[in-house]
Design a protein around this motif. Structure first.
Motif, mmCIF file in Angstrom:
data_model
loop_
_atom_site.group_PDB
_atom_site.id
_atom_site.type_symbol
_atom_site.label_atom_id
_atom_site.label_comp_id
_atom_site.label_asym_id
_atom_site.label_seq_id
_atom_site.Cartn_x
_atom_site.Cartn_y
_atom_site.Cartn_z
ATOM 1 N N ASP A 34 0.913 -1.228 -0.210
ATOM 2 C CA ASP A 34 0.050 0.015 -0.011
ATOM 3 C C ASP A 34 0.860 1.300 0.000
ATOM 4 O O ASP A 34 0.364 2.137 0.445
ATOM 5 C CB ASP A 34 -0.939 0.090 1.172
ATOM 6 N N GLY A 35 2.186 1.038 -0.480
ATOM 7 C CA GLY A 35 3.056 2.145 -0.347
ATOM 8 C C GLY A 35 2.502 3.245 -1.456
ATOM 9 O O GLY A 35 1.440 3.204 -2.318
ATOM 10 N N VAL A 36 2.890 4.409 -0.930
ATOM 11 C CA VAL A 36 2.275 5.855 -1.879
ATOM 12 C C VAL A 36 3.404 6.763 -2.244
ATOM 13 O O VAL A 36 4.521 7.073 -1.363
ATOM 14 C CB VAL A 36 1.304 6.619 -0.958
ATOM 15 N N GLN A 37 3.343 7.396 -3.300
ATOM 16 C CA GLN A 37 4.344 8.452 -3.795
ATOM 17 C C GLN A 37 3.308 9.579 -3.769
ATOM 18 O O GLN A 37 2.404 9.583 -4.562
ATOM 19 C CB GLN A 37 5.034 8.306 -5.068
ATOM 20 N N ILE A 38 3.776 10.506 -3.118
ATOM 21 C CA ILE A 38 3.142 12.045 -2.885
ATOM 22 C C ILE A 38 3.980 12.747 -3.654
ATOM 23 O O ILE A 38 5.216 13.185 -3.122
ATOM 24 C CB ILE A 38 2.624 12.323 -1.533
ATOM 25 N N LEU A 39 3.618 13.477 -4.938
ATOM 26 C CA LEU A 39 4.494 14.304 -5.742
ATOM 27 C C LEU A 39 3.664 15.631 -5.352
ATOM 28 O O LEU A 39 2.698 16.043 -5.493
ATOM 29 C CB LEU A 39 4.252 13.996 -6.973
ATOM 30 N N GLN A 40 4.752 16.501 -5.331
ATOM 31 C CA GLN A 40 4.545 18.003 -5.517
ATOM 32 C C GLN A 40 4.049 18.353 -6.862
ATOM 33 O O GLN A 40 5.040 18.143 -7.678
ATOM 34 C CB GLN A 40 5.595 18.926 -4.759
ATOM 35 N N PRO A 41 3.021 18.983 -7.008
ATOM 36 C CA PRO A 41 2.660 19.196 -8.432
ATOM 37 C C PRO A 41 3.508 20.386 -8.932
ATOM 38 O O PRO A 41 3.870 21.182 -8.334
ATOM 39 C CB PRO A 41 1.122 19.841 -8.308
ATOM 40 N N PRO A 42 3.455 20.400 -10.424
ATOM 41 C CA PRO A 42 3.927 21.694 -11.030
ATOM 42 C C PRO A 42 3.539 22.789 -10.605
ATOM 43 O O PRO A 42 2.470 22.886 -10.197
ATOM 44 C CB PRO A 42 3.865 21.277 -12.300
#
Length: 137
Positions: A34-42
């Motif tokens: 259930d790992g997650v990547q949370i990306l700062q949007p452009p």
């Protein structure tokens, strides 16, 4: 005991991996189920959202979504032969947190076309539970 440099090397390698099955396997080995990547949007997305009174978050959760995320990045930047990703030599670890920066470098040489900061939160087995990604340039 987790070898921080080895983990960072495997993490960056998955984004350069040309074989789809090897990429899927690496994603499953690196991240928890259930790992997650949370990306700062452009910036343009953040500015548009701010004008609406919102805070945007881009998220890929679970192996299937993470595989799509990694594959999309590979297809856009690495597969055409324009760029490859490499870690900078600045990985550090404090308890279950690993931080490092990476570069997207032109295959023909030259200055990095992009730089990112990763902050990884690991589980007790050394797999990534949460991956915070900030694109710095």
């Amino acid at each position: 005991m987790i070898d921080t440099e080895e983990l960072v090397g495997r993490y960056v390698a998955v984004w350069n991996e040309p074989d789809a099955e090897s990429r899927r396997k690496a994603v499953a080995e690196l991240w928890t189920e259930d790992g997650v990547q949370i990306l700062q949007p452009p910036r343009e997305i953040r500015e548009t959202a701010a004008a609406l009174g919102l805070t945007p978050v881009l998220e890929a959760r679970g192996h299937e979504a993470l595989d799509v995320r990694v594959t999309r990045s590979y297809d856009e930047f690495v597969a055409p032969g324009k760029f490859f990703f490499r870690p900078r030599n600045n990985a550090d670890r404090l308890a279950d947190i690993v931080k490092f920066t990476w570069e997207m470098v032109p295959t023909g040489g030259g200055e990095p076309a992009g730089v990112g900061l990763e902050i990884l939160v690991l589980d007790e087995d050394g797999r990534i539970r949460t991956d915070y990604q900030f694109i710095e340039g």
